[in-house]
Design a protein around this motif. Structure first.
Motif, short mmCIF file in Angstrom:
data_model
loop_
_atom_site.label_atom_id
_atom_site.label_comp_id
_atom_site.label_asym_id
_atom_site.label_seq_id
_atom_site.Cartn_x
_atom_site.Cartn_y
_atom_site.Cartn_z
N LEU A 25 4.09 9.96 -11.61
CA LEU A 25 2.69 9.63 -11.30
C LEU A 25 2.08 10.81 -10.56
O LEU A 25 2.68 11.35 -9.61
CB LEU A 25 2.62 8.37 -10.44
N ARG A 26 0.90 11.21 -10.98
CA ARG A 26 0.19 12.27 -10.26
C ARG A 26 -1.30 11.94 -10.22
O ARG A 26 -1.84 11.33 -11.15
CB ARG A 26 0.43 13.64 -10.91
N PRO A 27 -1.98 12.34 -9.15
CA PRO A 27 -3.41 12.04 -9.03
C PRO A 27 -4.24 12.93 -9.95
O PRO A 27 -3.88 14.08 -10.23
CB PRO A 27 -3.71 12.34 -7.56
N THR A 28 -5.35 12.41 -10.41
CA THR A 28 -6.29 13.21 -11.20
C THR A 28 -7.30 13.86 -10.25
O THR A 28 -7.29 13.62 -9.03
CB THR A 28 -7.02 12.32 -12.21
N LYS A 29 -8.18 14.68 -10.78
CA LYS A 29 -9.20 15.33 -9.96
C LYS A 29 -10.12 14.30 -9.30
O LYS A 29 -10.59 14.51 -8.16
CB LYS A 29 -10.02 16.29 -10.82
N LEU A 30 -10.36 13.19 -9.99
CA LEU A 30 -11.20 12.15 -9.41
C LEU A 30 -10.54 11.54 -8.18
O LEU A 30 -11.20 11.28 -7.16
CB LEU A 30 -11.48 11.07 -10.47
N ALA A 31 -9.24 11.32 -8.25
CA ALA A 31 -8.53 10.74 -7.10
C ALA A 31 -8.54 11.72 -5.91
O ALA A 31 -8.73 11.32 -4.76
CB ALA A 31 -7.10 10.41 -7.49
N PHE A 58 -11.33 3.08 5.04
CA PHE A 58 -10.16 2.27 4.72
C PHE A 58 -10.29 1.63 3.33
O PHE A 58 -9.31 1.50 2.60
CB PHE A 58 -9.97 1.18 5.78
N TRP A 59 -11.50 1.28 2.95
CA TRP A 59 -11.71 0.67 1.62
C TRP A 59 -11.41 1.70 0.53
O TRP A 59 -10.76 1.38 -0.47
CB TRP A 59 -13.15 0.19 1.51
N ILE A 64 -7.69 3.69 -3.68
CA ILE A 64 -6.85 4.73 -4.29
C ILE A 64 -5.41 4.23 -4.43
O ILE A 64 -4.75 4.43 -5.46
CB ILE A 64 -6.90 6.02 -3.45
N GLY A 65 -4.89 3.56 -3.39
CA GLY A 65 -3.53 3.04 -3.45
C GLY A 65 -3.35 1.98 -4.52
O GLY A 65 -2.36 1.97 -5.26
N ALA A 68 -3.23 3.53 -7.95
CA ALA A 68 -1.93 4.12 -8.24
C ALA A 68 -0.95 3.06 -8.74
O ALA A 68 -0.22 3.27 -9.72
CB ALA A 68 -1.38 4.82 -7.00
N LEU A 69 -0.92 1.90 -8.08
CA LEU A 69 -0.01 0.82 -8.48
C LEU A 69 -0.36 0.28 -9.87
O LEU A 69 0.52 0.04 -10.70
CB LEU A 69 -0.04 -0.29 -7.45
N LEU A 70 -1.65 0.10 -10.12
CA LEU A 70 -2.07 -0.45 -11.42
C LEU A 70 -1.79 0.53 -12.56
O LEU A 70 -1.45 0.11 -13.67
CB LEU A 70 -3.56 -0.80 -11.37
N THR A 71 -1.94 1.82 -12.28
CA THR A 71 -1.65 2.81 -13.33
C THR A 71 -0.15 2.83 -13.66
O THR A 71 0.25 2.88 -14.82
CB THR A 71 -2.11 4.20 -12.89
N ARG A 72 0.68 2.78 -12.63
CA ARG A 72 2.13 2.72 -12.86
C ARG A 72 2.51 1.47 -13.65
O ARG A 72 3.39 1.50 -14.51
CB ARG A 72 2.87 2.77 -11.53
N ARG A 73 1.86 0.36 -13.37
CA ARG A 73 2.18 -0.90 -14.04
C ARG A 73 1.84 -0.87 -15.53
O ARG A 73 2.34 -1.69 -16.29
CB ARG A 73 1.41 -2.05 -13.36
#
Length: 323
Positions: A25-31, A58-59, A64-65, A68-73
């Motif tokens: 998993l790696r972040p995109t430029k948007l992240a 915090f929101w 972002i967190g 990340a979880l939804l993309t991995r799923r």
């Protein structure tokens, strides 16, 4: 930093399931942009003591967190089945069926995939990979998603290795890029390309041990009688019938049916020193022709002889592919 490590490649003989150890998993430029924005909001909140800014920061970080979880799923738990039951000759394309299940998680998935033919891919060499293709997988276990992986076959023998599949997705928000690789360890064989020709050894000779068709012509195995033909041998006249009826009749004897000789397809029919690749193609052509005619045949190779038997066509083609 664990997200940027090279992940384990999933090995598939017929089927396999993607797990956490296979997915990177790696972040995109948007992240990255959102993370920088959240840091700026945090600095503003600290300097100006704005409570709303803390909440927004915090929101954004929480979003972002979750992304990340939804993309991995999207890849996690994906069940992959590979099947190849057809036959393919060198110079053709093998169409491998890919069947995908969502697994126990009943959720829709959106991902991309492509085939790869090298462990390390050079994006400037197009022969190392195929184009990306998109897939939408429903969450139903009873409706697997199917697609075709077209593998170019250059030469006879076992399929080329490595045969890799790369799976990737940025769904659902495009903040992260998840990918995984699977290697198909196939035992499938590509047959030699048939090479049409007519200039090979002489036709099979009749079996020397076969009883001649006229055997028994002087015995007692009479099939029937027919009217005497002028010039026929006097030995074939039925004299007993002539004595009783006064008619000249010729005896016709039983004859064995013509022998169905087995054609011998042999490497000896070609000049010594013929290249192995060419020899395999020449013999493959003759096997296909003999099988098409439906006549019995025998394949003779330097270290193997295959006589008429069940599944002879496939056994011959496999032997020539691996010769």
């Amino acid at each position: 930093m664990a997200y940027f490590k090279e992940k384990e490649i999933l090995t598939i003989a017929q089927e396999g399931t993607l797990s956490n150890r296979h997915i990177s998993l790696r972040p995109t430029k948007l992240a990255v942009s959102l993370f920088v924005l959240s840091a700026a909001i945090w600095l503003g909140a600290v300097n100006y003591q704005v409570n709303v800014a803390y909440a927004v920061c915090f929101w954004v970080v929480g979003f972002i967190g979750v992304a990340a979880l939804l993309t991995r799923r999207q890849l996690l738990g994906l069940q992959i089945e590979l099947a190849f039951t057809d036959e393919v000759f060198a110079g053709q394309t093998a169409d491998v069926l890919i069947r995908l299940h969502g697994g126990a998680a009943h959720r829709a998935r959106l991902l991309w995939w492509r085939g790869e033919y090298a462990q390390t891919i050079d994006e400037h060499q197009e022969n190392q990979f195929t184009a990306w293709q998109s897939l939408h997988i429903s969450g139903s276990l009873n409706a697997p998603t199917e697609t075709i992986w077209a593998i170019p076959i250059v030469q006879r023998g076992y399929f080329p290795r490595p045969l890799l599949l790369k799976w990737a997705t940025s769904a659902p928000f495009g903040l992260f890029h998840a990918e995984a690789r699977a290697e198909w360890q196939s035992s499938a064989v590509a047959f030699a390309a048939p090479l049409p020709h007519n200039d090979f050894g002489t036709a099979a000779e009749p079996d020397a041990e076969q009883t001649p068709q006229q055997a028994g012509a002087h015995g007692d195995d009479i099939a029937y009688l027919k009217n005497h033909q002028h010039g026929a041998s006097l030995q074939h006249i039925a004299w007993k019938v002539y004595a009783k009826r006064g008619e000249l009749m010729d005896k016709v004897f039983d004859e064995p049916p013509p022998a169905a000789h087995s054609e011998i397809i042999s490497y000896r029919d070609y000049p010594q020193g013929t290249p192995v690749e060419k020899l395999a193609s020449l013999l493959t052509y003759r096997v296909l022709q003999a099988d098409k005619l439906g006549a019995p045949y025998t394949l003779e190779l330097p270290n193997l002889t295959l006589t008429p038997q069940n599944g002879l066509r496939e056994k011959c083609l496999n032997a020539l592919a691996l010769m």
